[in-house]
Design a protein around this motif. Structure first.
Motif, PDB file in Angstrom:
ATOM      1  N   GLU A  73      71.341  48.603  -6.862  1.00  0.00           N
ATOM      2  CA  GLU A  73      72.243  49.718  -6.574  1.00  0.00           C
ATOM      3  C   GLU A  73      72.045  50.843  -7.581  1.00  0.00           C
ATOM      4  N   PHE A  74      71.880  50.490  -8.864  1.00  0.00           N
ATOM      5  CA  PHE A  74      71.682  51.495  -9.890  1.00  0.00           C
ATOM      6  C   PHE A  74      70.325  52.181  -9.760  1.00  0.00           C
ATOM      7  N   ILE A  75      69.298  51.426  -9.399  1.00  0.00           N
ATOM      8  CA  ILE A  75      67.970  52.023  -9.207  1.00  0.00           C
ATOM      9  C   ILE A  75      68.000  53.035  -8.060  1.00  0.00           C
ATOM     10  N   VAL A  76      68.597  52.644  -6.948  1.00  0.00           N
ATOM     11  CA  VAL A  76      68.663  53.548  -5.791  1.00  0.00           C
ATOM     12  C   VAL A  76      69.556  54.742  -6.112  1.00  0.00           C
ATOM     13  N   TYR A  77      70.658  54.508  -6.822  1.00  0.00           N
ATOM     14  CA  TYR A  77      71.512  55.627  -7.233  1.00  0.00           C
ATOM     15  C   TYR A  77      70.727  56.601  -8.099  1.00  0.00           C
ATOM     16  N   LEU A  78      69.976  56.079  -9.070  1.00  0.00           N
ATOM     17  CA  LEU A  78      69.195  56.936  -9.957  1.00  0.00           C
ATOM     18  C   LEU A  78      68.219  57.804  -9.164  1.00  0.00           C
ATOM     19  N   ILE A  79      67.524  57.196  -8.226  1.00  0.00           N
ATOM     20  CA  ILE A  79      66.570  57.961  -7.417  1.00  0.00           C
ATOM     21  C   ILE A  79      67.309  58.993  -6.562  1.00  0.00           C
ATOM     22  N   SER A  80      68.430  58.619  -5.972  1.00  0.00           N
ATOM     23  CA  SER A  80      69.204  59.562  -5.160  1.00  0.00           C
ATOM     24  C   SER A  80      69.743  60.709  -6.010  1.00  0.00           C
ATOM     25  N   PHE A  81      70.179  60.393  -7.223  1.00  0.00           N
ATOM     26  CA  PHE A  81      70.644  61.449  -8.118  1.00  0.00           C
ATOM     27  C   PHE A  81      69.505  62.411  -8.432  1.00  0.00           C
ATOM     28  N   ILE A  82      68.325  61.879  -8.717  1.00  0.00           N
ATOM     29  CA  ILE A  82      67.171  62.731  -9.025  1.00  0.00           C
ATOM     30  C   ILE A  82      66.797  63.578  -7.817  1.00  0.00           C
ATOM     31  N   VAL A  83      66.889  63.009  -6.614  1.00  0.00           N
ATOM     32  CA  VAL A  83      66.612  63.778  -5.392  1.00  0.00           C
ATOM     33  C   VAL A  83      67.587  64.949  -5.286  1.00  0.00           C
ATOM     34  N   CYS A  84      68.881  64.676  -5.470  1.00  0.00           N
ATOM     35  CA  CYS A  84      69.882  65.749  -5.405  1.00  0.00           C
ATOM     36  C   CYS A  84      69.684  66.772  -6.509  1.00  0.00           C
ATOM     37  N   PHE A  85      69.428  66.302  -7.712  1.00  0.00           N
ATOM     38  CA  PHE A  85      69.217  67.228  -8.826  1.00  0.00           C
ATOM     39  C   PHE A  85      67.975  68.076  -8.578  1.00  0.00           C
ATOM     40  N   ASN A  86      66.927  67.472  -8.063  1.00  0.00           N
ATOM     41  CA  ASN A  86      65.713  68.232  -7.768  1.00  0.00           C
ATOM     42  C   ASN A  86      65.995  69.311  -6.730  1.00  0.00           C
ATOM     43  N   TYR A  87      66.756  68.965  -5.692  1.00  0.00           N
ATOM     44  CA  TYR A  87      67.122  69.947  -4.671  1.00  0.00           C
ATOM     45  C   TYR A  87      67.899  71.093  -5.314  1.00  0.00           C
ATOM     46  N   TRP A  88      68.885  70.750  -6.136  1.00  0.00           N
ATOM     47  CA  TRP A  88      69.679  71.782  -6.793  1.00  0.00           C
ATOM     48  C   TRP A  88      68.811  72.626  -7.712  1.00  0.00           C
ATOM     49  N   ASN A  89      67.975  71.991  -8.506  1.00  0.00           N
ATOM     50  CA  ASN A  89      67.132  72.705  -9.462  1.00  0.00           C
ATOM     51  C   ASN A  89      66.202  73.680  -8.743  1.00  0.00           C
ATOM     52  N   TYR A  90      65.539  73.206  -7.704  1.00  0.00           N
ATOM     53  CA  TYR A  90      64.627  74.076  -6.963  1.00  0.00           C
ATOM     54  C   TYR A  90      65.407  75.207  -6.301  1.00  0.00           C
ATOM     55  N   HIS A  91      66.513  74.871  -5.663  1.00  0.00           N
ATOM     56  CA  HIS A  91      67.331  75.859  -4.967  1.00  0.00           C
ATOM     57  C   HIS A  91      67.872  76.893  -5.954  1.00  0.00           C
ATOM     58  N   ASN A  92      68.374  76.432  -7.090  1.00  0.00           N
ATOM     59  CA  ASN A  92      68.930  77.332  -8.091  1.00  0.00           C
ATOM     60  C   ASN A  92      67.860  78.259  -8.664  1.00  0.00           C
ATOM     61  N   ASN A  93      66.706  77.712  -9.002  1.00  0.00           N
ATOM     62  CA  ASN A  93      65.626  78.542  -9.546  1.00  0.00           C
ATOM     63  C   ASN A  93      65.117  79.550  -8.515  1.00  0.00           C
ATOM     64  N   LEU A  94      64.980  79.106  -7.283  1.00  0.00           N
ATOM     65  CA  LEU A  94      64.495  79.999  -6.238  1.00  0.00           C
ATOM     66  C   LEU A  94      65.504  81.112  -5.960  1.00  0.00           C
ATOM     67  N   PHE A  95      66.772  80.754  -5.810  1.00  0.00           N
ATOM     68  CA  PHE A  95      67.773  81.756  -5.463  1.00  0.00           C
ATOM     69  C   PHE A  95      68.120  82.674  -6.629  1.00  0.00           C
ATOM     70  N   SER A  96      67.655  82.356  -7.823  1.00  0.00           N
ATOM     71  CA  SER A  96      67.877  83.274  -8.942  1.00  0.00           C
ATOM     72  C   SER A  96      67.048  84.547  -8.780  1.00  0.00           C
ATOM     73  N   ILE A  97      65.996  84.503  -7.954  1.00  0.00           N
ATOM     74  CA  ILE A  97      65.191  85.705  -7.720  1.00  0.00           C
ATOM     75  C   ILE A  97      65.387  86.295  -6.323  1.00  0.00           C
ATOM     76  N   VAL A  98      66.259  85.670  -5.524  1.00  0.00           N
ATOM     77  CA  VAL A  98      66.521  86.156  -4.171  1.00  0.00           C
ATOM     78  C   VAL A  98      67.570  87.264  -4.231  1.00  0.00           C
ATOM     79  N   ASN A  99      67.294  88.352  -3.519  1.00  0.00           N
ATOM     80  CA  ASN A  99      68.267  89.440  -3.436  1.00  0.00           C
ATOM     81  C   ASN A  99      69.074  89.379  -2.144  1.00  0.00           C
ATOM     82  N   TYR A 100      68.410  89.089  -1.037  1.00  0.00           N
ATOM     83  CA  TYR A 100      69.059  89.105   0.272  1.00  0.00           C
ATOM     84  C   TYR A 100      68.662  87.886   1.091  1.00  0.00           C
ATOM     85  N   ILE A 101      69.622  87.426   1.890  1.00  0.00           N
ATOM     86  CA  ILE A 101      69.359  86.334   2.815  1.00  0.00           C
ATOM     87  C   ILE A 101      69.826  86.768   4.202  1.00  0.00           C
TER      88      ILE A 101
END
Length: 187
Positions: free
Chosen positions: A42-70
Motif C-alpha cells: 500500500e505504501f509503495i503504490v501510494y508513493l508512486i501515486s503521490f509522485i505521479v500527482c506531484f509530477n503532474y502538478w510540477n509540470y502543469h505549474n512550470n508550464l502555466f507559469s509562462i502561459v498568458n492566455y488559454i
C-alpha cells in the motif's frame, strides 16, 4: 482568458486527489512494526501515486507559469486530464490490493498513459491559444517527454504481460524519472 484561476482550480483538485489517496491507506491491525510492514505494498503504490500527482502538478505549474492566455480547448482537455487523474485514488487501492494482477496494473498504467496523451493535445491547444508567446512556443516545440513516457509505459506493459505485472507501475515511475531528466538529455 487568463490562466490564474484555472491554475488555482487544478492545484485544489490535485490536493484533494492526494488527500483521498492517503486516506485510502489502511491502518495497521495493531500497533506493531510487523502490522505496519504488512502494508508495504500500500505504501509503495501510494508513493508512486503521490509522485505521479506531484509530477503532474510540477509540470502543469512550470508550464502555466509562462502561459498568458488559454481557451476552451485548453480548459476542456486539461479538465479531461484531471478527471482521468482523479481516478488515481481508486486505482491506487485497486493495485495495492491486487499488486501482482496484470489487469489492475494495466488499468493503472492506462490512467497514466491517457493523462500523457491528453497532455500532448493540451500542449498543441496551448500553442494555438497563445501564439504570440515565444517562450511557450519554444517550451512546447517538441514533445520528447510525452513520447518517452509513452514508449516507457509500452515497454512496461510488455514486461508486465509476459513476466512481472508490477513492471507496469514501475514503468510509470521510470517514465517520470525520464521526464525529469529530459532537459539534461536533450541539451
Amino acid at each position: 482568458m487568463e490562466s490564474e484561476r484555472f491554475e488555482a482550480l487544478i492545484d485544489a483538485i490535485l490536493a484533494i486527489i492526494i488527500t483521498i489517496i492517503v486516506l485510502e491507506i489502511p491502518t495497521p491491525a495493531n500497533g506493531s512494526w510487523q502490522a505496519l510492514g504488512e502494508l508495504h505494498l500500500e505504501f509503495i503504490v501510494y508513493l508512486i501515486s503521490f509522485i505521479v500527482c506531484f509530477n503532474y502538478w510540477n509540470y502543469h505549474n512550470n508550464l502555466f507559469s509562462i502561459v498568458n492566455y488559454i481557451d476552451y480547448k485548453v480548459i476542456w482537455s486539461s479538465g479531461l486530464s484531471i478527471f482521468i487523474l482523479s481516478l488515481l485514488p481508486y486505482l491506487t487501492s485497486f493495485v495495492a490490493n491486487n499488486f501482482h494482477s496484470f489487469f489492475a496494473q494495466s488499468i493503472y498504467g492506462l490512467d497514466f498513459l491517457l493523462v500523457n496523451l491528453i497532455y500532448i493535445y493540451t500542449s498543441e491547444s496551448l500553442k494555438n491559444a497563445d501564439k504570440g508567446n515565444i517562450a511557450l512556443q519554444v517550451a512546447l516545440d517538441k514533445n520528447y517527454e510525452f513520447i518517452a513516457t509513452i514508449v516507457t509505459i509500452i515497454i512496461g506493459y510488455v514486461i508486465g504481460y509476459f513476466f512481472y505485472p508490477p513492471a507496469i507501475i514501475a514503468s510509470c515511475l521510470v517514465a517520470i524519472i525520464i521526464i525529469w531528466s529530459m532537459p539534461y538529455i536533450t541539451k
